[in-house]
Scaffold this motif. Structure first.
Motif, PDB file in Angstrom:
ATOM      1  N   GLY A  71       0.722  -1.197  -0.053  1.00  0.00           N
ATOM      2  CA  GLY A  71       0.114  -0.024  -0.258  1.00  0.00           C
ATOM      3  C   GLY A  71       1.070   1.090  -0.189  1.00  0.00           C
ATOM      4  O   GLY A  71       2.110   1.352  -0.021  1.00  0.00           O
ATOM      5  N   ASN A 284      -3.020   2.417   0.320  1.00  0.00           N
ATOM      6  CA  ASN A 284      -3.235   1.721   1.643  1.00  0.00           C
ATOM      7  C   ASN A 284      -4.836   1.375   2.033  1.00  0.00           C
ATOM      8  O   ASN A 284      -5.021   0.250   2.413  1.00  0.00           O
ATOM      9  N   LYS A 288      -6.008  -2.643   2.665  1.00  0.00           N
ATOM     10  CA  LYS A 288      -6.251  -3.192   3.991  1.00  0.00           C
ATOM     11  C   LYS A 288      -7.444  -4.275   4.008  1.00  0.00           C
ATOM     12  O   LYS A 288      -8.497  -4.279   3.080  1.00  0.00           O
ATOM     13  N   ASN A 308      -0.505  -8.196   3.633  1.00  0.00           N
ATOM     14  CA  ASN A 308      -0.518  -7.041   3.024  1.00  0.00           C
ATOM     15  C   ASN A 308       0.612  -6.081   3.835  1.00  0.00           C
ATOM     16  O   ASN A 308       0.853  -6.433   5.200  1.00  0.00           O
ATOM     17  N   GLY A 310       1.288  -2.045   4.640  1.00  0.00           N
ATOM     18  CA  GLY A 310       0.980  -0.505   4.234  1.00  0.00           C
ATOM     19  C   GLY A 310       2.227   0.410   4.330  1.00  0.00           C
ATOM     20  O   GLY A 310       3.228  -0.076   4.794  1.00  0.00           O
ATOM     21  N   THR A 379      -3.989   9.163   5.649  1.00  0.00           N
ATOM     22  CA  THR A 379      -4.399   8.399   4.362  1.00  0.00           C
ATOM     23  C   THR A 379      -4.988   9.306   3.371  1.00  0.00           C
ATOM     24  O   THR A 379      -6.001  10.264   3.528  1.00  0.00           O
ATOM     25  N   PHE A 398      -3.615  -4.112   8.680  1.00  0.00           N
ATOM     26  CA  PHE A 398      -2.399  -4.436   7.939  1.00  0.00           C
ATOM     27  C   PHE A 398      -1.498  -5.706   8.743  1.00  0.00           C
ATOM     28  O   PHE A 398      -1.747  -5.554   9.990  1.00  0.00           O
ATOM     29  N   ILE A 401       3.753  -2.551   8.428  1.00  0.00           N
ATOM     30  CA  ILE A 401       3.927  -1.280   8.154  1.00  0.00           C
ATOM     31  C   ILE A 401       5.179  -0.790   7.902  1.00  0.00           C
ATOM     32  O   ILE A 401       6.246  -1.142   8.678  1.00  0.00           O
TER      33      ILE A 401
END
Length: 416
Positions: A71, A284, A288, A308, A310, A379, A398, A401
């Motif tokens: 993301g 992102n 998510k 995932n 981010g 965001t 997530f 990160i």
């Protein structure tokens, strides 16, 4: 006696000030010491600097990925694009290539696949055909040139794809090519093209006219679909049918539908290339695992095969569209809210690192409650927003990160 009283007053004031200061801290020292166990510094966001060292960190989390969503907190950060490029190179090299797919028009992105496998023009020419300023940058050009160089050296090929459906033109062009190839009449396609053009021009409030064109377009789509039996090559047939699906998606596209459609397009690609590792790039919000987002639909279908990561940044600049004049320009990031995730992560005083949310969530320790409950985090998308921050449970959203302290605006390619 007065000195003693004065000393007590000063000591009390100092104690109250210290308590007040501690209350203002996002995390106390015990929490910080615990969370440091899940913080893994990276050498550089530059793809070719410290690749070997950062690969050792990537090995801890991404060595066995099957399908990963990468993301971005903003579509216009140079450093975010670069670190995602670096991680993408790591995954594709480790798995002896695979499928790279972005939040962009599926048929237009397919042109980039032609470039990295067979291209005889320049990468910039192909990249400008993607019709999205987000990817028309120096950072993305550098990545696709690496993909082409990698493909030139290997028999197994990286494939470049897209999974979005925000335009109809690319699919119409590809359908015309396939109909001509198999000498199939294009009369219905021409009528459909006019329908879609009219549909595209209609204001949002023209609901009755939109429904009429949708109904007529579906009739044409079904007529064209019947010609699939005349297409002998299975790969051509599968793409022919997928382009019809993309056009159907275009006719019935809302934010919620778009996320579901993007997930369906990714799953179609996954079914087409079942043995390949997949690297997905999107905002992102799309990748998510919560809300009605693409990542949630993928998680429901793929279970633990979908992970995932981010990306967040603390300060600096990013590129956005100014809706007043439609120009893309660099702007300063909005100041972080006092109790934001960005402030918490910046307190570790590490310029770039991976935060292992997956194991933080697994341990469920009270010292990590700030990351196990709702917290504000940034965001933003492709345009200027009135408010950059939203509240969410980051450990639910997530698995990992990547935090970057300082961002600069992505570098747009010249159109000439």
């Amino acid at each position: 006696m007065k000195k003693i009283v004065l000393f007590v007053i000063l000591l009390l004031a100092k104690t109250l000030h210290s308590q007040s200061a501690n209350q203002d801290l996002l995390i106390d020292q015990n929490e910080k010491d615990y969370l440091r166990n899940f913080v893994f510094p990276l050498h550089s966001y530059e793809p070719e600097i410290g690749f070997k060292e950062d690969s050792l960190v990537f090995n801890r989390f991404f060595s066995n990925v099957k399908i990963i969503g990468l993301g971005e907190a903003s579509h216009g950060s140079s450093e975010i694009f670069k670190i995602k490029d670096k991680l993408t190179r790591y995954i594709l090299q480790r798995n002896h290539v695979g499928i790279f797919s972005i939040e962009a028009s599926m048929p237009n992105s397919f042109l980039l696949n032609e470039y990295i496998i067979n291209g005889n023009k320049t990468g910039k020419e192909y990249l400008m055909n993607i019709k999205s300023w987000i990817y028309q940058t120096d950072e993305i050009l550098s990545m696709i040139e690496w993909m082409k160089q990698t493909n030139d050296k290997n028999t197994q090929k990286i494939r470049f794809t897209g999974f979005d459906n925000t335009t109809y033109i690319g699919s119409m062009v590809q359908l015309k090519i396939l109909l001509d190839k198999y000498k199939i009449p294009i009369d219905d396609l021409l009528v459909l093209s006019q329908n879609l053009s009219d549909f595209n021009k209609l204001p949002k409030n023209q609901l009755l006219e939109k429904k009429r064109i949708q109904s007529e377009s579906l009739t044409r789509l079904n007529k064209i679909k019947a010609f699939s039996s005349s297409i002998s090559d299975e790969d051509d047939k599968s793409w022919f049918l997928q382009h019809l699906t993309l056009l159907n998606q275009y006719l019935y596209n809302s934010y919620l539908d778009r996320n579901r459609y993007m997930a369906e397009n990714i799953l179609w690609l996954k079914n087409k290339y079942p043995e390949s590792v997949f690297v997905l790039w999107a905002h992102n919000e799309h990748i998510k695992k919560t809300g009605e987002e693409t990542g949630k639909f993928l998680k429901e279908k793929l279970k633990d095969d979908y992970i995932n990561c981010g990306t967040l940044f603390y300060e600096g600049f990013h590129s956005v569209v100014d809706l007043k004049d439609e120009n893309v320009k660099p702007i300063n990031l909005e100041k972080n809210s006092k109790n934001s995730l960005e402030e918490l992560l910046n307190s570790f005083d590490i310029p770039i690192f991976i935060l292992d949310l997956k194991n933080i969530k697994k341990e469920n320790n009270k010292l990590a409650q700030k990351l196990l409950t709702k917290i504000n985090y940034r965001t933003v998308g492709a345009a200027v927003h009135k408010k950059d921050f939203k509240s969410g449970n980051i450990s639910e959203d997530f698995d990992y990160i990547i935090f970057i302290k300082k961002s600069t605006a992505s570098k747009l390619l010249s159109k000439y």
